[in-house]
Design an enzyme around this catalytic site. Structure first.
Site, short mmCIF file in Angstrom:
data_model
loop_
_atom_site.label_atom_id
_atom_site.label_comp_id
_atom_site.label_asym_id
_atom_site.label_seq_id
_atom_site.Cartn_x
_atom_site.Cartn_y
_atom_site.Cartn_z
N ASP A 19 0.84 -1.19 0.00
CA ASP A 19 0.00 0.00 0.00
C ASP A 19 0.88 1.25 0.00
O ASP A 19 2.00 1.22 0.49
CB ASP A 19 -0.91 -0.03 1.24
CG ASP A 19 -2.13 0.86 1.08
OD1 ASP A 19 -2.36 1.38 -0.04
OD2 ASP A 19 -2.84 1.06 2.08
N ASN A 67 -11.07 -2.33 -5.55
CA ASN A 67 -10.28 -1.35 -6.30
C ASN A 67 -10.92 -0.94 -7.63
O ASN A 67 -10.51 0.05 -8.24
CB ASN A 67 -8.84 -1.85 -6.53
CG ASN A 67 -7.98 -1.83 -5.29
OD1 ASN A 67 -7.09 -2.66 -5.10
ND2 ASN A 67 -8.21 -0.87 -4.39
C1 IPE Z 1 -5.60 -2.75 -0.32
O1 IPE Z 1 -5.19 -1.43 -0.46
C2 IPE Z 1 -5.64 -3.44 -1.65
C3 IPE Z 1 -4.35 -3.65 -2.30
C4 IPE Z 1 -3.18 -3.37 -1.76
C5 IPE Z 1 -4.39 -4.23 -3.62
P1 IPE Z 1 -6.24 -0.25 -0.61
O2 IPE Z 1 -5.45 1.00 -0.72
O3 IPE Z 1 -7.20 -0.54 -1.69
O4 IPE Z 1 -7.02 -0.33 0.78
P2 IPE Z 1 -7.87 0.75 1.56
O5 IPE Z 1 -8.83 1.34 0.57
O6 IPE Z 1 -6.92 1.78 2.07
O7 IPE Z 1 -8.52 -0.01 2.66
C1 IPE Z 2 -1.53 0.24 -3.41
O1 IPE Z 2 -1.32 1.62 -3.44
C2 IPE Z 2 -1.77 -0.34 -4.79
C3 IPE Z 2 -3.18 -0.71 -5.07
C4 IPE Z 2 -4.13 -0.75 -4.18
C5 IPE Z 2 -3.48 -1.12 -6.42
P1 IPE Z 2 -2.53 2.65 -3.41
O2 IPE Z 2 -2.91 2.99 -4.81
O3 IPE Z 2 -3.63 2.17 -2.55
O4 IPE Z 2 -1.81 3.91 -2.75
P2 IPE Z 2 -2.42 4.91 -1.69
O5 IPE Z 2 -2.98 4.11 -0.57
O6 IPE Z 2 -3.48 5.71 -2.41
O7 IPE Z 2 -1.25 5.75 -1.27
MG MG Z 3 -4.07 2.36 -0.60
#
Ligand code: IPE
Ligand code: IPE
Ligand code: MG
Length: 241
Positions: A19, A67
């Protein structure tokens, strides 16, 4: 006190919630997709580092069932990256004797991506090194729901007897059938939640959260997490003598 690397117990299965790609990009004034690109580079390096450290299973959360709520632009960019990395991963997996497996509902992806996933799994199936599990269009609740549907169908077909269903039976219907439960869960970027990841499998995993944003994650960060894991007392509900 820090232990030398060769004194550490290496967890058999490490699960990762990668993340912080978006925040990494924002800090640099870049579009979110630049964070995802850099995040993919970190995934590649982590696969190699984990395999060399002797981790047997590495499961990463690449794209959740939630997502899809992101902008069409971001989802499209993630799909393009996924396409590209399916090909690169084939080379990396072969070079490192890594077996690749995808969990999640792949039916929602474009035809060519599904074919790429199948090819990657088939062509690495006999590799004997680390198993690299990628969770894409994965959600713990979706996985359990699909398993329940499958079990009901098998029961109706006379292949499953409801009365004799055990925890092992349920586990065998999950996408992770045959894969041991994670010993250690690592989540980057400081968020303290599961976000629908491996809800069944993480029942007794040790949880490690780091503020490090995923694109900045590296071997030292992985070792730090393993060191913490070594300081944990895993009781599995039992009591200390
Ligand atoms: C969790 O991260 C999903 C992945 C890393 C693929 P998110 O960024 O989607 O999670 P939330 O929305 O902060 O819970
Ligand atoms: C994790 O990074 C990757 C996916 C969930 C695909 P994020 O895209 O959630 O990054 P933040 O949480 O917005 O920084
Ligand atoms: Mg995230």
């Amino acid at each position: 006190m820090e232990k030398a690397l060769d004194e550490l117990i290496i967890p058999q299965h490490v699960a990762l919630i990668l993340d912080g790609n978006g925040r990494w990009a924002k800090k640099r004034g870049l579009p979110r997709t630049a964070g995802h690109k850099q995040g993919c580079v970190t995934v590649e390096k982590t696969v190699e580092d984990a395999a060399r450290l002797g981790i047997r299973y590495l499961t990463v959360y690449g794209f959740s069932t939630e997502n899809w709520k992101r902008s069409a632009e971001e989802v499209g960019a993630l799909m393009q990256l996924f396409r590209y990395y399916l090909k690169r991963l084939l080379k990396i997996a072969k070079a490192n004797n890594v077996r690749v497996k995808m969990i999640g509902d792949r039916t929602r992806f474009d035809r060519d991506i599904i074919e790429g996933i199948n090819r990657l799994e088939n062509e690495t199936a006999d590799n004997t090194g680390m198993t690299f599990v990628i969770a894409v269009n994965y959600g713990g609740r979706d996985e359990i729901t699909r398993a329940v549907r499958h079990m009901i169908k098998d029961a109706a077909d006379g292949k499953l007897d409801g009365e004799s269903v055990t925890e092992q039976t349920v586990a065998s219907y999950l996408d992770t059938a045959g894969i041991p439960d994670p010993d250690l869960l690592i989540r980057t970027s400081g968020e303290i939640r599961l976000s629908n990841y491996l809800l069944w499998q993480l029942a007794y995993s040790e949880i490690y959260i780091t503020d490090c944003l995923w694109p900045d994650f590296n071997r030292d960060e992985l070792i730090k997490a393993i060191e913490q894991y070594n300081n944990r007392d895993r009781r599995f509900g039992g009591a200390k003598a």
